[in-house]
Design a protein around this motif. Structure first.
Motif, PDB file in Angstrom:
ATOM      1  N   ASP A  18       0.801  -1.230   0.000  1.00 43.30           N
ATOM      2  CA  ASP A  18       0.000   0.000   0.000  1.00 43.30           C
ATOM      3  C   ASP A  18       0.830   1.274   0.000  1.00 43.30           C
ATOM      4  O   ASP A  18       0.405   2.284  -0.559  1.00 43.30           O
ATOM      5  CB  ASP A  18      -0.931   0.023   1.233  1.00 43.30           C
ATOM      6  N   ALA A  19       1.975   1.241   0.661  1.00 45.14           N
ATOM      7  CA  ALA A  19       2.710   2.491   0.907  1.00 45.14           C
ATOM      8  C   ALA A  19       2.889   3.299  -0.379  1.00 45.14           C
ATOM      9  O   ALA A  19       2.636   4.506  -0.408  1.00 45.14           O
ATOM     10  CB  ALA A  19       4.053   2.188   1.546  1.00 45.14           C
ATOM     11  N   ARG A  20       3.305   2.634  -1.446  1.00 47.07           N
ATOM     12  CA  ARG A  20       3.522   3.424  -2.669  1.00 47.07           C
ATOM     13  C   ARG A  20       2.218   3.696  -3.409  1.00 47.07           C
ATOM     14  O   ARG A  20       2.081   4.711  -4.083  1.00 47.07           O
ATOM     15  CB  ARG A  20       4.528   2.730  -3.577  1.00 47.07           C
ATOM     16  N   LEU A  21       1.243   2.801  -3.238  1.00 41.53           N
ATOM     17  CA  LEU A  21      -0.005   2.968  -3.993  1.00 41.53           C
ATOM     18  C   LEU A  21      -0.860   4.117  -3.443  1.00 41.53           C
ATOM     19  O   LEU A  21      -1.581   4.767  -4.189  1.00 41.53           O
ATOM     20  CB  LEU A  21      -0.817   1.670  -3.974  1.00 41.53           C
ATOM     21  N   ILE A  22      -0.776   4.372  -2.149  1.00 47.20           N
ATOM     22  CA  ILE A  22      -1.590   5.457  -1.580  1.00 47.20           C
ATOM     23  C   ILE A  22      -0.878   6.805  -1.623  1.00 47.20           C
ATOM     24  O   ILE A  22      -1.487   7.827  -1.323  1.00 47.20           O
ATOM     25  CB  ILE A  22      -2.031   5.158  -0.124  1.00 47.20           C
ATOM     26  N   PRO A 250       5.919  -4.398 -14.040  1.00 44.58           N
ATOM     27  CA  PRO A 250       6.099  -3.523 -12.870  1.00 44.58           C
ATOM     28  C   PRO A 250       4.780  -3.464 -12.084  1.00 44.58           C
ATOM     29  O   PRO A 250       4.098  -4.478 -12.000  1.00 44.58           O
ATOM     30  CB  PRO A 250       6.489  -2.184 -13.506  1.00 44.58           C
ATOM     31  N   ASP A 251       4.421  -2.354 -11.490  1.00 42.06           N
ATOM     32  CA  ASP A 251       3.096  -2.288 -10.882  1.00 42.06           C
ATOM     33  C   ASP A 251       2.057  -2.509 -11.979  1.00 42.06           C
ATOM     34  O   ASP A 251       2.110  -1.865 -13.033  1.00 42.06           O
ATOM     35  CB  ASP A 251       2.867  -0.905 -10.246  1.00 42.06           C
ATOM     36  N   VAL A 252       1.159  -3.430 -11.740  1.00 41.50           N
ATOM     37  CA  VAL A 252       0.137  -3.754 -12.739  1.00 41.50           C
ATOM     38  C   VAL A 252      -1.235  -3.531 -12.111  1.00 41.50           C
ATOM     39  O   VAL A 252      -1.533  -4.086 -11.055  1.00 41.50           O
ATOM     40  CB  VAL A 252       0.285  -5.204 -13.244  1.00 41.50           C
ATOM     41  N   GLY A 253      -2.028  -2.712 -12.792  1.00 40.84           N
ATOM     42  CA  GLY A 253      -3.295  -2.267 -12.227  1.00 40.84           C
ATOM     43  C   GLY A 253      -4.470  -3.149 -12.576  1.00 40.84           C
ATOM     44  O   GLY A 253      -5.335  -2.790 -13.366  1.00 40.84           O
ATOM     45  N   GLY A 254      -4.490  -4.327 -12.007  1.00 40.08           N
ATOM     46  CA  GLY A 254      -5.598  -5.257 -12.227  1.00 40.08           C
ATOM     47  C   GLY A 254      -5.410  -6.049 -13.504  1.00 40.08           C
ATOM     48  O   GLY A 254      -4.654  -5.665 -14.401  1.00 40.08           O
TER      49      GLY A 254
ATOM     50  N   HIS B  94      -7.907  -1.735   4.101  1.00 38.34           N
ATOM     51  CA  HIS B  94      -7.714  -2.531   2.880  1.00 38.34           C
ATOM     52  C   HIS B  94      -8.660  -2.040   1.776  1.00 38.34           C
ATOM     53  O   HIS B  94      -9.378  -2.819   1.154  1.00 38.34           O
ATOM     54  CB  HIS B  94      -7.962  -4.018   3.172  1.00 38.34           C
ATOM     55  N   ALA B  95      -8.615  -0.727   1.568  1.00 37.94           N
ATOM     56  CA  ALA B  95      -9.524  -0.113   0.599  1.00 37.94           C
ATOM     57  C   ALA B  95      -8.917  -0.045  -0.794  1.00 37.94           C
ATOM     58  O   ALA B  95      -9.396   0.704  -1.642  1.00 37.94           O
ATOM     59  CB  ALA B  95      -9.910   1.278   1.088  1.00 37.94           C
ATOM     60  N   LEU B  96      -7.853  -0.811  -1.004  1.00 37.38           N
ATOM     61  CA  LEU B  96      -7.250  -0.831  -2.339  1.00 37.38           C
ATOM     62  C   LEU B  96      -6.669  -2.206  -2.585  1.00 37.38           C
ATOM     63  O   LEU B  96      -6.273  -2.895  -1.649  1.00 37.38           O
ATOM     64  CB  LEU B  96      -6.143   0.229  -2.457  1.00 37.38           C
ATOM     65  N   GLN B  97      -6.680  -2.598  -3.831  1.00 38.88           N
ATOM     66  CA  GLN B  97      -5.997  -3.844  -4.204  1.00 38.88           C
ATOM     67  C   GLN B  97      -4.927  -3.526  -5.241  1.00 38.88           C
ATOM     68  O   GLN B  97      -3.776  -3.369  -4.908  1.00 38.88           O
ATOM     69  CB  GLN B  97      -7.015  -4.893  -4.657  1.00 38.88           C
ATOM     70  N   CYS B  98      -5.330  -3.364  -6.504  1.00 34.14           N
ATOM     71  CA  CYS B  98      -4.289  -3.020  -7.494  1.00 34.14           C
ATOM     72  C   CYS B  98      -3.795  -1.594  -7.303  1.00 34.14           C
ATOM     73  O   CYS B  98      -2.680  -1.269  -7.670  1.00 34.14           O
ATOM     74  CB  CYS B  98      -4.769  -3.266  -8.918  1.00 34.14           C
ATOM     75  N   GLY B  99      -4.648  -0.732  -6.776  1.00 36.46           N
ATOM     76  CA  GLY B  99      -4.214   0.615  -6.434  1.00 36.46           C
ATOM     77  C   GLY B  99      -4.292   1.627  -7.559  1.00 36.46           C
ATOM     78  O   GLY B  99      -3.922   2.793  -7.369  1.00 36.46           O
ATOM     79  N   CYS B 133     -13.844   1.569  -9.287  1.00 35.90           N
ATOM     80  CA  CYS B 133     -12.847   0.624  -8.790  1.00 35.90           C
ATOM     81  C   CYS B 133     -13.274  -0.751  -9.286  1.00 35.90           C
ATOM     82  O   CYS B 133     -14.440  -1.107  -9.183  1.00 35.90           O
ATOM     83  CB  CYS B 133     -12.802   0.652  -7.267  1.00 35.90           C
ATOM     84  N   ARG B 134     -12.353  -1.516  -9.828  1.00 34.23           N
ATOM     85  CA  ARG B 134     -12.701  -2.834 -10.343  1.00 34.23           C
ATOM     86  C   ARG B 134     -12.305  -3.941  -9.369  1.00 34.23           C
ATOM     87  O   ARG B 134     -12.652  -5.089  -9.582  1.00 34.23           O
ATOM     88  CB  ARG B 134     -11.977  -3.031 -11.682  1.00 34.23           C
ATOM     89  N   CYS B 135     -11.549  -3.586  -8.314  1.00 35.17           N
ATOM     90  CA  CYS B 135     -10.999  -4.637  -7.443  1.00 35.17           C
ATOM     91  C   CYS B 135     -11.789  -4.871  -6.169  1.00 35.17           C
ATOM     92  O   CYS B 135     -11.914  -6.005  -5.726  1.00 35.17           O
ATOM     93  CB  CYS B 135      -9.576  -4.281  -7.023  1.00 35.17           C
ATOM     94  N   THR B 136     -12.255  -3.824  -5.516  1.00 37.65           N
ATOM     95  CA  THR B 136     -12.650  -3.947  -4.104  1.00 37.65           C
ATOM     96  C   THR B 136     -14.130  -4.166  -3.876  1.00 37.65           C
ATOM     97  O   THR B 136     -14.528  -4.495  -2.753  1.00 37.65           O
ATOM     98  CB  THR B 136     -12.279  -2.687  -3.311  1.00 37.65           C
ATOM     99  N   GLY B 137     -14.969  -3.926  -4.885  1.00 37.10           N
ATOM    100  CA  GLY B 137     -16.410  -3.971  -4.635  1.00 37.10           C
ATOM    101  C   GLY B 137     -16.875  -2.825  -3.751  1.00 37.10           C
ATOM    102  O   GLY B 137     -18.024  -2.822  -3.308  1.00 37.10           O
ATOM    103  N   TYR B 138     -15.983  -1.881  -3.462  1.00 36.01           N
ATOM    104  CA  TYR B 138     -16.260  -0.606  -2.772  1.00 36.01           C
ATOM    105  C   TYR B 138     -16.487  -0.720  -1.267  1.00 36.01           C
ATOM    106  O   TYR B 138     -16.437   0.284  -0.562  1.00 36.01           O
ATOM    107  CB  TYR B 138     -17.456   0.138  -3.399  1.00 36.01           C
ATOM    108  N   GLN B 139     -16.766  -1.920  -0.754  1.00 35.41           N
ATOM    109  CA  GLN B 139     -17.164  -1.989   0.661  1.00 35.41           C
ATOM    110  C   GLN B 139     -16.065  -1.452   1.583  1.00 35.41           C
ATOM    111  O   GLN B 139     -16.342  -0.678   2.499  1.00 35.41           O
ATOM    112  CB  GLN B 139     -17.492  -3.444   1.024  1.00 35.41           C
TER     113      GLN B 139
END
Lengths: 788, 156
Positions: A18-22, A250-254, B94-99, B133-139
């Motif tokens: 998370d650190a870099r993603l947020i 690298p970072d892959v967004g889904g 945990h409000a993010l997955q792929c980010g 957001c496509r990962c988290t389902g927003y909850q």
């Protein structure tokens, strides 16, 4: 090095990722800027099927900043054919699949020309100056029409639109009886045809590729799920020696399966960068992504169940038409086959026959999308179980109870030939029923029906299992898949006791860095923070089969355990030598080696230093504690669960609102419950989206009319309900962690739960099915007896 | 055209083409790659930033419209080493997955909380409707925003 006290596995560790993603300190492929980097843009066909009569690039090449304009004819000799790794039958028909169309375009969105320019804007301007003449050919879109006699052909050279027909029959396989006979002799037969609409994976990060051709060897960055497969395939397609190509994800967004591919754009970016000797970047727009990235689902399913009046199912028959689109991409033909083993689901059906015909159409190729074959199968069987329950007048849960494998019957070999290791469908269902308030909701439903309420209540059931942990290599080989299903891990123990874990999985949102750190921390008794997880770079993680099919933890995580155990075995030998005892007398707990029954002990850190400096090692023992392991599972893993959905359907407007959603999943042991719950939420969102919102729609000419996020309804926060999730925990027998996989569960289970609920709300009004997505219009039409 | 924009507290003066979108100016010229592009129809909200303190989708603002104004991106939120309470809440919940949607989601959430310091679940969902957001389902995003509201309330 201090000993970890609380076990890491099972703990809701907040993610290292998370650190870099947020904070925005991310490394998406499109962020990469290399000195002298050029930009690739591609021109796409606006028509679905046509002969290319001319491509005029004379004006485009004269525009400022344009280095090269390439057509299919220019690259015909060197572009090769995009790979299909899964020839499902010996006689499967597969047309050549060029990255740039040469003579003919076969779907709207196919690449017809490429421009390399100094800036993305100059490349776009040049695209607009290319003049392509097309001579229209008949467009094949409809699956049923495509297989009819005298159908227009997508690939006339093949003489048919049928790529392959794949059959499984339990009588022939020796795994069960004769389904056709069972149907002929049945007391009750229910048959339905379901349409699995075409979906678009719609990962949030558009695809992007950067290639540095390098003086000696090339480096390719791609927003991919599969850097290892990509390297292998690209080297094969373009004839580049594999050791001269490094691939980095690298970072892959889904991804959701949508980035499990070897794409025309990856081939072209690599090809032009090598031609020009300059770094090149390609990044797609969202519209391009929708038009050209592979789609998912798109099947027509005819399913027949035979049963006795008491509800015992005696046979199951499935006939599929599966839309391949215009070409066979990486695993296009295999997706419906992945579903073939799942139609019998959690049930003890005695006879089963499955036939699938793969069909070409003038549409974007289909391929893996979250669940890949298994959501389709689960949908069809769970929908028809509800239909059979209605036919017999029994509660849908009761019908399932009469047919499912009881917890004391595992391991159970199914009619499809798989052996389910463990499971407890009763426990998961009991918990779901309790959380949902099943009986109360049934009572309310009865009241609303009696009151002729304009808003009716429906209850949908879905009890599912799935085959995960792809996959035993021997099974893949028997199914004619072109690769193995193992996974690899390596552990480097650094002199200071810090640990580098190298994994062959390639995360793109799943949290492997966190979960793998937890596993290593527990196994080696080192702090969570002391583990660095390296992945997604073929130069660092040299062996791997990447991430898809809920495989990463069950297969890749097991490889991590095995590698850690090798480190420990060697450390034990070294420790025993230094403590002058037999290795059998050495106990290892929480990072400390102790001689059993004495006060003598060494920390792992001390052993690490001793192994590294190698001043005093046993004879024949190499310095260092590094180890690697490859795990090839003997069996799949089989998560299961029970999902219950309550919907309110407005009978005047057709609007469906999910009132409550409860799921109880059994994914075996859990490494990080927070991550598992997140995976379930996201899976539910995508499965619900198939049931209610999403569909790739083409007009009569084959143009995708849902090519933007304004037209393709990705659910927003207001479209989705609150999920009530819980778990039961039946450990898998097939791996030392006892894990089963969770990435696809929510998607597989939720679609039939929602549609069953919609039909259940309206059944007393004469509705027997509503085609997906269950939009207000479709529901409204179904209520009025029109085509759903 | 020459424009001067303050981004995350730093003044930048640049020549830009009139057609340049703010998001491309941020990413390509200023190297502010924390802000991302997820679509081309302003549906996804991944590019959301603050312009003079209010959220905008930076793909639907021209760079020249930001002339003389202040932009805050996700990269400008953390105060020294300390995360913004919304960033912290996204991490904790945990409000993010792929980010990929996260920068836009966080910027929109901050704007939402400025408007409504204590939103209920429904208000959060509606406030974030323009961010996909496509990962988290927003909850967990809803959890995070409500948690952030508590954190911000506690610091006031």
């Amino acid at each position: 090095m201090t000993a970890a006290v609380e076990p890491e596995v099972g703990r809701a560790r907040r993610r290292k990722e998370d650190a870099r993603l947020i904070t925005g300190a991310t490394r998406w492929t499109d962020n990469i800027r290399l000195p002298g980097m050029l930009h690739l843009a591609v021109l796409r066909s606006p028509v679905a099927h046509a002969r290319i009569t001319s491509v005029d690039t004379t004006e485009a090449v004269r525009l400022p900043g344009v280095l090269e304009v390439l057509t299919g004819a220019d690259l015909a000799a060197e572009q090769g054919s995009l790979p299909c790794a899964w020839p499902i039958t010996e006689d499967m028909l597969a047309p050549p699949a060029p990255s740039i169309a040469v003579d003919e375009v076969n779907f709207a969105g196919e690449v017809v020309a490429a421009v390399v320019a100094r800036t993305p804007e100059e490349a776009q301007d040049a695209l607009a100056a290319i003049d392509v003449d097309y001579e229209d050919l008949p467009v094949v879109l409809d699956l049923t029409a495509a297989v009819a006699d005298g159908a227009d052909l997508v690939h006339p050279d093949l003489g048919t639109n049928k790529s392959a027909t794949w059959v499984f029959d339990s009588a022939e396989a020796g795994t069960g009886g004769d389904a056709t006979a069972a149907i002929a002799e049945a007391e009750v037969v229910v048959e339905r045809t379901f349409r699995q609409q075409r979906l678009i994976p719609a990962f949030m990060e558009p695809r992007s590729v950067v290639v540095d051709p390098g003086p000696d060897s090339a480096t390719l960055w791609s927003a991919t799920q599969v850097p290892h497969i990509l390297r292998w395939m690209l080297s094969a397609v373009l004839g580049i020696p594999e050791h001269k190509l490094r691939v980095i994800a690298p970072d892959v967004g889904g991804g959701f399966g949508g980035k499990l591919q070897v794409t025309p754009e990856e081939v072209l970016t690599l090809l032009v960068a090598r031609r020009l000797g300059k770094p090149v970047k390609w990044t797609e727009s969202r519209t391009e992504s929708m038009l050209s990235g592979h789609h998912g689902r798109d099947q027509l399913q005819r399913i027949t169940v035979a049963a006795r009046r008491d509800g015992t199912v005696t046979g199951l028959k499935v006939d599929l038409l599966a839309d391949m689109g215009a070409y066979l991409r990486l695993i296009t033909p295999g997706v419906p086959i992945l579903g073939a083993f799942m139609y019998n689901a959690i049930y003890k059906f005695p006879a089963y026959r499955f036939t699938c015909t793969n069909v070409f159409t003038n549409k974007v190729p289909t391929d893996a999308y979250r669940g890949a074959g298994r959501p389709e199968a689960t949908f069809a069987i769970e929908r028809i179980m509800d239909e059979l329950a209605a036919e017999l007048g029994v509660d849908p849960l009761e019908l399932r109870r009469r047919n499912w494998i009881r917890h004391d019957e595992f391991p159970f070999t199914t009619v499809a030939g798989l052996t389910y290791d463990t499971g407890d469908y009763e426990a998961a269902t009991a918990r779901a029923v309790e959380l949902f308030g099943y009986d109360e909701l049934r009572a309310e439903q009865a009241r609303r029906r009696a009151d002729h309420d304009t808003v009716q209540l429906g209850i949908g059931v879905s009890t599912y299992t799935e085959m995960c942990g792809l996959a035993p290599s021997r099974v893949l080989g028997a199914l004619r898949y072109g690769a193995g299903g193992w996974e690899h891990a390596a552990i480097r123990v650094l002199p200071t006791g810090k640990v580098e874990l190298i994994t062959g999985t390639s995360p793109h949102g799943q949290g492997h860095v966190t979960a793998w750190s937890q596993i290593v921390a527990d196994r080696l008794g080192v702090p969570f923070e002391d583990v660095e997880v390296l992945h997604g770079d073929t130069r660092v993680a040299h062996r791997g089969m990447d991430s898809y099919g809920s495989r990463s933890l069950a297969v890749g995580g097991t490889a991590v355990v095995l590698a850690a155990d090798k480190v420990l075995a060697k450390a034990r030998t070294v420790a025993a030598h230094l403590m002058e005892c037999s290795p059998d007398d050495v106990e290892f707990t929480a990072g400390t080696f102790a001689v059993r029954g004495t006060a003598t002990s060494m920390s792992l850190g001390e052993v690490v230093v001793a192994a590294h400096v190698a001043h005093n090692l046993p004879d024949g023992v190499e310095p260092g504690l590094d180890a690697e392991a490859t795990f090839d599972p003997d069996n799949f893993s089989y998560p299961h669960g029970t999902h219950l959905c309550a919907v309110e359907v407005d009978t005047e407007t057709g609007r469906v609102v999910i009132r409550s959603y409860v799921c109880v999943d059994d994914v075996g042991k859990v490494v990080n419950p927070m991550i598992v719950e997140g995976q379930v939420h996201g899976g539910l969102a995508q499965g619900i989206a198939q049931a209610l919102f999403e569909e790739a729609v083409h007009d009569e000419g084959g143009t995708l009319t849902t090519a933007t996020l304004a037209d393709y309804l990705l659910p927003s926060a207001v479209d989705l309900p609150w999920f009530t999730t819980d778990r039961t925990e039946t450990p898998a027998d097939t791996n030392p962690l006892g894990v089963k996989g969770v990435g696809e569960a929510g998607t597989i289970a939720s679609t039939p739960a929602v549609v069953n609920a919609v039909v259940d709300a309206l059944r007393h009004l004469g509705v027997r099915d509503v085609e997906m997505p269950c939009t207000p219009m479709r529901v409204w039409k179904a209520l009025r007896g029109g085509a759903a | 055209m020459r424009i001067t924009v303050t981004v995350d507290g730093v003044n930048y003066s640049d020549e830009v083409e009139p057609r340049t979108l703010l998001v491309h100016h941020l990413r390509d010229r200023l190297g502010k790659t924390g802000t991302v592009v997820g679509c081309d129809t302003s549906n996804c909200g991944a590019c959301t930033v603050h312009l003079d303190g209010r959220s905008v989708k930076s793909c639907s603002v021209l760079a020249v419209q930001a002339d003389g104004r202040a932009v805050t991106t996700v990269e400008g939120l953390a105060d020294g080493g300390e995360l913004h309470p919304v960033q912290q809440a996204f991490h904790e919940n945990h409000a993010l997955q792929c980010g990929f949607c996260t920068p836009g989601m966080i910027m929109q959430a901050i704007d939402l909380l400025a408007e409504d310091p204590d939103p209920d679940e429904d208000a959060v969902r509606h406030g974030l409707e323009g961010n996909l957001c496509r990962c988290t389902g927003y909850q967990n995003i809803v959890h995070a925003v409500r948690d952030a509201a508590r954190r911000l309330g506690g610091t006031r």
